[in-house]
Structures are given as C-alpha cells and as structure tokens.
Design a protein around this motif. Structure first.
Motif, short mmCIF file in Angstrom:
data_model
loop_
_atom_site.label_atom_id
_atom_site.label_comp_id
_atom_site.label_asym_id
_atom_site.label_seq_id
_atom_site.Cartn_x
_atom_site.Cartn_y
_atom_site.Cartn_z
N ASP A 70 -10.28 11.55 -16.17
CA ASP A 70 -9.37 11.28 -15.06
C ASP A 70 -8.33 12.37 -14.85
O ASP A 70 -7.54 12.31 -13.91
CB ASP A 70 -8.67 9.93 -15.24
CG ASP A 70 -7.93 9.80 -16.57
OD1 ASP A 70 -7.91 10.80 -17.33
OD2 ASP A 70 -7.38 8.73 -16.85
N SER A 71 -8.31 13.40 -15.71
CA SER A 71 -7.44 14.55 -15.45
C SER A 71 -8.24 15.72 -14.86
O SER A 71 -7.73 16.82 -14.74
CB SER A 71 -6.76 15.00 -16.76
OG SER A 71 -7.71 15.55 -17.65
N LEU A 105 -9.85 13.14 -24.72
CA LEU A 105 -10.40 12.90 -23.39
C LEU A 105 -9.69 11.73 -22.73
O LEU A 105 -9.26 10.79 -23.40
CB LEU A 105 -11.90 12.57 -23.49
CG LEU A 105 -12.85 13.73 -23.82
CD1 LEU A 105 -14.24 13.20 -24.13
CD2 LEU A 105 -12.90 14.71 -22.67
N GLY A 106 -9.59 11.80 -21.42
CA GLY A 106 -9.08 10.66 -20.67
C GLY A 106 -10.22 9.73 -20.29
O GLY A 106 -11.37 9.92 -20.69
N GLN A 107 -9.92 8.72 -19.52
CA GLN A 107 -10.96 7.81 -19.04
C GLN A 107 -11.84 8.55 -18.04
O GLN A 107 -11.40 9.46 -17.35
CB GLN A 107 -10.33 6.58 -18.41
CG GLN A 107 -9.54 5.73 -19.39
CD GLN A 107 -8.93 4.50 -18.74
OE1 GLN A 107 -9.26 4.17 -17.60
NE2 GLN A 107 -8.04 3.84 -19.45
N GLY A 108 -13.10 8.13 -17.96
CA GLY A 108 -14.03 8.79 -17.05
C GLY A 108 -15.44 8.36 -17.37
O GLY A 108 -15.69 7.25 -17.85
N ILE A 109 -16.40 9.26 -17.12
CA ILE A 109 -17.81 8.95 -17.29
C ILE A 109 -18.49 10.06 -18.10
O ILE A 109 -18.24 11.24 -17.87
CB ILE A 109 -18.52 8.82 -15.93
CG1 ILE A 109 -18.04 7.57 -15.19
CG2 ILE A 109 -20.04 8.77 -16.09
CD1 ILE A 109 -18.52 6.26 -15.79
N MET A 110 -19.34 9.68 -19.01
CA MET A 110 -20.24 10.61 -19.68
C MET A 110 -21.67 10.24 -19.28
O MET A 110 -22.08 9.08 -19.40
CB MET A 110 -20.10 10.55 -21.20
CG MET A 110 -21.08 11.47 -21.95
SD MET A 110 -20.98 11.32 -23.77
CE MET A 110 -19.40 12.13 -24.07
N LYS A 111 -22.41 11.23 -18.77
CA LYS A 111 -23.79 11.00 -18.33
C LYS A 111 -24.72 11.87 -19.16
O LYS A 111 -24.47 13.05 -19.36
CB LYS A 111 -23.93 11.34 -16.85
CG LYS A 111 -25.37 11.19 -16.33
CD LYS A 111 -25.45 11.34 -14.81
CE LYS A 111 -25.13 12.74 -14.36
NZ LYS A 111 -25.34 12.92 -12.90
N VAL A 112 -25.82 11.28 -19.61
CA VAL A 112 -26.85 12.00 -20.37
C VAL A 112 -28.16 11.91 -19.61
O VAL A 112 -28.56 10.83 -19.16
CB VAL A 112 -27.02 11.41 -21.79
CG1 VAL A 112 -28.19 12.07 -22.51
CG2 VAL A 112 -25.73 11.58 -22.59
N ASN A 127 -18.82 4.81 -20.35
CA ASN A 127 -17.45 5.05 -19.89
C ASN A 127 -16.65 5.72 -21.00
O ASN A 127 -16.68 5.28 -22.15
CB ASN A 127 -16.77 3.73 -19.50
CG ASN A 127 -17.39 3.11 -18.27
OD1 ASN A 127 -17.66 3.80 -17.30
ND2 ASN A 127 -17.60 1.80 -18.30
N LEU A 128 -15.95 6.79 -20.65
CA LEU A 128 -15.10 7.46 -21.62
C LEU A 128 -13.89 6.61 -21.96
O LEU A 128 -13.37 5.87 -21.12
CB LEU A 128 -14.63 8.81 -21.07
CG LEU A 128 -15.70 9.87 -20.77
CD1 LEU A 128 -15.06 11.07 -20.09
CD2 LEU A 128 -16.40 10.30 -22.05
N VAL A 129 -13.45 6.73 -23.20
CA VAL A 129 -12.19 6.12 -23.62
C VAL A 129 -11.24 7.23 -24.03
O VAL A 129 -11.66 8.37 -24.28
CB VAL A 129 -12.40 5.14 -24.79
CG1 VAL A 129 -13.25 3.96 -24.35
CG2 VAL A 129 -13.04 5.84 -25.99
N GLU A 130 -9.97 6.94 -24.07
CA GLU A 130 -8.98 7.96 -24.42
C GLU A 130 -9.03 8.23 -25.92
O GLU A 130 -8.29 7.64 -26.70
CB GLU A 130 -7.58 7.52 -23.97
CG GLU A 130 -7.43 7.48 -22.46
CD GLU A 130 -6.01 7.19 -22.02
OE1 GLU A 130 -5.13 7.06 -22.89
OE2 GLU A 130 -5.78 7.09 -20.80
N ASP A 131 -9.91 9.14 -26.28
CA ASP A 131 -10.09 9.49 -27.69
C ASP A 131 -10.82 10.83 -27.76
O ASP A 131 -11.02 11.47 -26.73
CB ASP A 131 -10.89 8.39 -28.42
CG ASP A 131 -10.44 8.23 -29.87
OD1 ASP A 131 -10.30 9.27 -30.55
OD2 ASP A 131 -10.27 7.08 -30.32
N THR A 132 -11.23 11.24 -28.94
CA THR A 132 -11.88 12.52 -29.11
C THR A 132 -13.29 12.52 -28.52
O THR A 132 -13.86 11.45 -28.24
CB THR A 132 -11.99 12.87 -30.60
OG1 THR A 132 -12.80 11.87 -31.25
CG2 THR A 132 -10.60 12.91 -31.25
N PHE A 133 -13.87 13.71 -28.39
CA PHE A 133 -15.25 13.79 -27.94
C PHE A 133 -16.17 13.07 -28.91
O PHE A 133 -17.11 12.36 -28.50
CB PHE A 133 -15.70 15.25 -27.80
CG PHE A 133 -17.14 15.39 -27.40
CD1 PHE A 133 -17.51 15.38 -26.07
CD2 PHE A 133 -18.14 15.50 -28.36
CE1 PHE A 133 -18.85 15.45 -25.69
CE2 PHE A 133 -19.48 15.59 -28.00
CZ PHE A 133 -19.83 15.57 -26.66
#
Length: 284
Positions: A70-71, A105-112, A127-133
């Motif tokens: 989200d950034s 990382l901020g909130q967002g999306i990871m796609k594989v 869905n990404l969470v606010e944490d490390t990769f």
C-alpha cells in the motif's frame, strides 16, 4: 566468485532443502535498477523466493513472484529451477508519519504464477500483512500451497557498516509423508541458527556443514546449480509489441519521434526501430 544453489534432501526428516548464495545475481539486478537499500533487500528476497518455488516444480516450469504494497513498493522476479533469473523493483517512500520499519511490507497482494511451454498457467494469491518478506512468503506457502516450510533469508546492503553486499537464503520443504515431529524438530534447530550473523557470513558449503551439525544428521546433496541474471528479451519479442500497436499507431510514433524505442524493464536493453524496420515488419 559465482553464485551457487545446493539442492538436497534430509532423509531422516523427510524434507527437501535448498541453500542459495545469490549475491552476484542480486547485485546485478540492484545496479541495473539503481535500487536504494530498502528495495535492494526486498528484491533480493523476492528473487530467492522465486528460486525456492521454482525448485518445487517440474524441470521445464518457470515461476514468478510479484507483489505490491500500500506504499506502492513493488517487485517482480522470475526464475526457473536452474536459477536463470530476471527481476525488477520500484521504490516508494513511506507517507509522512508512517512509523513502519523500512524493511516491513505494507498491506497488499502477492501473486505467484507458474507456467511451462505446453500447459496452462497456474496463478495463486495471498494478501500481504505488515511484516517481513519471509513472513509473507511462509503465509503464501501455508495458504496457497498447504506446504509446511522453513525459510531463512539474509541480505546485507552496501551501506550497512562493515558489510559488503550479500544475499543468501535457505529453504526446507516438507515432503508428503513428513511427520509433524520433523517440522517441530527442524524449526527448533534452524530458527536459532538463522538468527546468528555468523551463520550468514559462512560460505555456502560451510552453511551446509553448520546445518548438518545443528540437526545432527546428514543432508544429502542431490545437485548444484549456478544462478545468474539472464533476461530472455529479444528484438523479435519487442517487434511483437509493435505489432500489437497496429501499423497506423506505429507510423504515427515514427512520424512524431523519427523512431520507436522500447527498453526492456528487466535488463534495460533499448531496442530501436526506424521507418524502414516498421515497414518491413508489417509487410512480412
């Protein structure tokens, strides 16, 4: 010294493992895209993640990981199981007053995406969470692949005092019949090890030896590969992009700029086409 990937298996615990030193490959991507410290770390870890997933696939498959938070930080990395890779990342600044750590990382999306030459693509998301990769990578494996895994990654950017650039990682993936006891034992041994800076200072063969000592059993090496940054762009592929514009649009660009220039976002190679090239291309 060239990069290396070690693939193997822990027969006593029924886990496959991957060890990687991706320093030179990640460094090339970092310089190509003029990345800052933050995105150098994120892109290096995204590349390692793509490589780890590629090791889980059939020989001819490729894997990509793409994420955006989200950034507006974002990264994209491709790999096959032999470590032939390409990648790109785009930096973004935290909004004023945002107190998140720059390596979170901020909130967002990871796609594989997985694909090969003779089958449909397979896509999955988390869905990404606010944490490390690493946390988000494990989250993806748990939610989308239903796989028990242990991952460790460490990247030292150039401006960390006393450290040259380095990008290394490890990945342990449970085989279908691996018992829960194996996971609990391995994570109890590996997690403390990957938290030690001295472990990541080792050469990759020394990392393997340290892991064997820590878990008290042999790790069988199945193969070794040499990863590298290798873009598969070509003048022919870029010409297909021009074809998708149509002749009228292509001629319009030629009239305005005297040429069409398209730069590959991965390797930064610039391809130029003049009016003769465009005419010949559409006639063919």
């Amino acid at each position: 010294m060239s990069d290396q990937v070690i693939l193997g298996i822990s027969n006593s615990h029924q886990y496959r493992f991957t060890l990687v030193d991706l320093t030179e490959t990640a460094k090339e991507a970092m310089f190509l895209h003029s990345l800052n410290k933050e995105m150098s770390v994120f892109l290096s870890k995204t590349m390692m993640g793509a490589l780890f997933l590629a090791e889980m696939t059939k020989n001819q498959q490729k894997v990509s990981i793409q994420w955006k938070d989200d950034s507006n930080k974002q990264a994209l990395a491709y790999s096959d199981r032999y470590g032939k890779m390409k990648s790109v990342a785009y930096s973004a600044s935290h909004a004023e007053g945002d107190i998140r750590n720059e390596f979170i990382l901020g909130q967002g999306i990871m796609k594989v995406i997985r694909w090969d030459f003779d089958s449909d693509t397979y896509q999955s998301y988390t869905n990404l969470v606010e944490d490390t990769f690493e946390v988000n990578f494990i989250k993806y494996l748990t939610e989308s692949e239903q796989i028990k895994a242990i991952v460790g990654m460490e990247v030292y950017p150039f401006d960390f005092p006393g450290n040259d650039f380095s990008a290394k990682g490890l990945f342990f993936e449970a085989l279908p019949d691996a018992p829960e006891e194996s996971f609990q034992f391995l994570i109890s041994k590996i997690q403390p090890l990957v938290q030690k800076e001295a472990f990541w200072a080792l050469r990759i063969d020394e990392m393997l030896a340290a892991l064997q000592t820590e878990i008290g059993s042999e790790l069988e090496v199945l193969s070794k590969e040499s990863p590298e940054f290798l873009c598969d762009c070509s003048r022919h592929k870029v010409a297909d992009i021009i074809a998708s514009l149509g002749k009228q649009e292509a001629d319009s660009i030629i009239d305005e700029f005297g040429k069409i220039e398209i730069t590959c976002e991965f390797c930064r190679t610039a391809y130029q086409f003049d009016s003769f090239d465009v005419e010949k291309f559409f006639n063919q």
